[in-house]
Design a protein around this motif. Structure first.
Motif, PDB file in Angstrom:
ATOM      1  N   GLU A  80       0.915  -1.310  -0.003  1.00  0.00           N
ATOM      2  CA  GLU A  80       0.143  -0.049   0.038  1.00  0.00           C
ATOM      3  C   GLU A  80       0.870   1.273   0.076  1.00  0.00           C
ATOM      4  O   GLU A  80       0.660   2.168  -0.569  1.00  0.00           O
ATOM      5  CB  GLU A  80      -0.907  -0.096   1.153  1.00  0.00           C
ATOM      6  CG  GLU A  80      -2.000  -0.894   0.934  1.00  0.00           C
ATOM      7  CD  GLU A  80      -2.852  -1.367   2.315  1.00  0.00           C
ATOM      8  OE1 GLU A  80      -2.680  -0.587   3.431  1.00  0.00           O
ATOM      9  OE2 GLU A  80      -3.360  -2.596   2.391  1.00  0.00           O
ATOM     10  N   ALA A 110       2.138   1.421  -3.655  1.00  0.00           N
ATOM     11  CA  ALA A 110       1.234   2.104  -4.217  1.00  0.00           C
ATOM     12  C   ALA A 110       0.722   3.524  -4.039  1.00  0.00           C
ATOM     13  O   ALA A 110       0.481   4.210  -5.142  1.00  0.00           O
ATOM     14  CB  ALA A 110      -0.148   1.191  -4.107  1.00  0.00           C
ATOM     15  N   TRP A 111       1.027   3.871  -3.112  1.00  0.00           N
ATOM     16  CA  TRP A 111       0.679   5.410  -2.772  1.00  0.00           C
ATOM     17  C   TRP A 111       1.917   6.306  -3.286  1.00  0.00           C
ATOM     18  O   TRP A 111       1.492   7.335  -3.807  1.00  0.00           O
ATOM     19  CB  TRP A 111       0.626   5.612  -1.258  1.00  0.00           C
ATOM     20  CG  TRP A 111      -1.070   5.825  -0.738  1.00  0.00           C
ATOM     21  CD1 TRP A 111      -1.384   5.159   0.143  1.00  0.00           C
ATOM     22  CD2 TRP A 111      -1.969   6.740  -1.151  1.00  0.00           C
ATOM     23  NE1 TRP A 111      -2.555   5.457   0.442  1.00  0.00           N
ATOM     24  CE2 TRP A 111      -3.068   6.064  -0.501  1.00  0.00           C
ATOM     25  CE3 TRP A 111      -1.996   7.609  -2.167  1.00  0.00           C
ATOM     26  CZ2 TRP A 111      -4.342   6.826  -0.563  1.00  0.00           C
ATOM     27  CZ3 TRP A 111      -3.158   8.462  -2.535  1.00  0.00           C
ATOM     28  CH2 TRP A 111      -4.247   7.953  -1.519  1.00  0.00           C
ATOM     29  N   TRP A 154       1.161   6.320  -6.923  1.00  0.00           N
ATOM     30  CA  TRP A 154      -0.193   6.278  -7.448  1.00  0.00           C
ATOM     31  C   TRP A 154      -0.492   7.457  -8.270  1.00  0.00           C
ATOM     32  O   TRP A 154      -1.061   7.291  -9.490  1.00  0.00           O
ATOM     33  CB  TRP A 154      -1.042   6.802  -6.159  1.00  0.00           C
ATOM     34  CG  TRP A 154      -2.531   6.857  -6.578  1.00  0.00           C
ATOM     35  CD1 TRP A 154      -3.403   7.997  -6.335  1.00  0.00           C
ATOM     36  CD2 TRP A 154      -3.366   5.770  -6.956  1.00  0.00           C
ATOM     37  NE1 TRP A 154      -4.879   7.851  -6.629  1.00  0.00           N
ATOM     38  CE2 TRP A 154      -4.474   6.360  -7.445  1.00  0.00           C
ATOM     39  CE3 TRP A 154      -3.128   4.666  -7.946  1.00  0.00           C
ATOM     40  CZ2 TRP A 154      -5.819   5.609  -7.890  1.00  0.00           C
ATOM     41  CZ3 TRP A 154      -4.054   3.892  -8.345  1.00  0.00           C
ATOM     42  CH2 TRP A 154      -5.339   4.675  -8.495  1.00  0.00           C
TER      43      TRP A 154
END
Lengths: 225, 127
Positions: free
Chosen positions: A57, A60-61, A64
């Protein structure tokens, strides 16, 4: 019809409310704050490849904006397709990370995943006859913003609409390539590695694309810098 | 700003703005995990269905082969052949029992045999 568009934009905002937070704890993630960006990404990718969802996560951030920007350009700035492509890219990234080898650059790996995911989303949309043009939506959004924010906002919307229209006339791979070059400032060598073509080919292709884009914008009454 | 004055566009900023406006603001991790974990199940279902189809096709093939062996549908072209010479060179008879087949018998005469062979090998249009 403009009400419809407003409702659509509002519903999209509502849909995304509450999403995007970390679902998994961040306490087990290796401390990478002091490392260079590439090294931080690599460490997070390694942790994610070993099943650490928190690391995935965070990775991904960190990526993003690049993922969603690339996917959006690839699918010609269609909000629905861009959302589908970005989401599909994340799913594939999540599943593919265990197969990532550290010696290959993570950036190229992620963009490669985004490219195939966006391509598949476009193909699927074409098969199901989904309308991909967002020009009308932009026009309507422009009319709304004209009343809301004045001439400057109207000019910006018109400019955006012109660029979107000019970009939508290019093939998807070319749109994404010019996005990587202009917005992400990717070096030619990285783009060449991603598209698996020689650097000289990328250079001449980008030159032709910019010329084509400039010509199209000129026809619409704009000049670009 | 008037459009007649050929306004200039900052392509980089405009592209970025267009891309960001169209793209989703947040990643939906819940959906990512749900769909990523559902995919192997879907794949397994496809593999199972494909293997079931293959097994059915193979079984059907072997049943067909066995059936053909037990109940052969192809009859021999020439039911019988007799070398016993008769007085006539060629004898054509219609088989009985309502079957529309012609029985052609030839004696050992080479010329007649060649004629029959020529007839046999000639295309239908020449007849």
């Amino acid at each position: 019809m403009s009400i419809g568009v407003q409702v659509r934009f509002m519903s999209r905002r509502k849909e995304t409310e509450g999403k995007g937070e970390f679902l998994h704890g961040q306490e087990n993630i290796p401390d990478t704050q002091t490392l260079p960006d590439d090294e931080q990404d690599a460490r997070l990718a390694e942790a994610a490849a070993h099943g650490d969802k928190g690391a995935f996560e965070r990775l991904a951030w960190r990526w993003w904006d690049r993922i969603r920007g690339y996917c959006s350009a690839f699918v010609s700035f269609d909000p629905d397709l861009a959302e589908e492509a970005a989401q599909e890219s994340l799913i594939r990234l999540y599943k593919a990370l265990p197969g990532w080898k550290r010696k290959s650059p993570l950036g190229g790996y992620i963009y490669g995943i985004c490219r195939t995911a966006s391509n598949d989303v476009l193909r699927k949309a074409a098969r199901h006859g989904v309308r991909t043009s967002q020009i009308e939506d932009f026009q309507l959004a422009a009319i709304e913003s004209h009343h809301a924010a004045g001439e400057d906002a109207l000019y910006r919307e018109h400019a955006k609409q012109a660029v979107t229209r000019a970009m939508s006339e290019l093939p998807p791979d070319d749109r994404a390539m010019i996005y990587l070059h202009l917005v992400e400032d990717k070096p030619l060598s990285e783009i060449a590695a991603l598209y698996k073509v020689p650097v000289g080919t990328v250079k001449s292709r980008l030159f032709r694309l910019k010329e084509k884009l400039g010509q199209r914008l000129k026809e619409m009454g704009y000049e670009y810098r | 700003m008037s459009i007649a004055r050929k306004p200039s566009i900052d392509l980089r900023d405009t592209l970025k703005e267009a891309a960001m406006q169209a793209a989703p603001a947040f990643p939906d991790f819940e959906a990512v995990y749900a769909r990523a974990e559902a995919r192997p199940r879907a794949l397994r279902r496809v593999v199972f269905a494909a293997s079931l189809g293959l097994a059915a096709a193979a079984a059907s093939f072997w049943v067909g082969i066995s059936w053909q062996t037990i109940f052969p549908s192809e009859k021999p072209l020439i039911d019988g052949w007799s070398m016993a010479g008769g007085s006539s060179a060629v004898q054509i008879t219609l088989e009985g029992n309502g079957q529309q087949s012609v029985v052609l018998a030839s004696s050992k005469s080479t010329a007649v045999s060649a004629f029959v062979q020529g007839l046999w090998e000639s295309p239908t249009s020449d007849l």
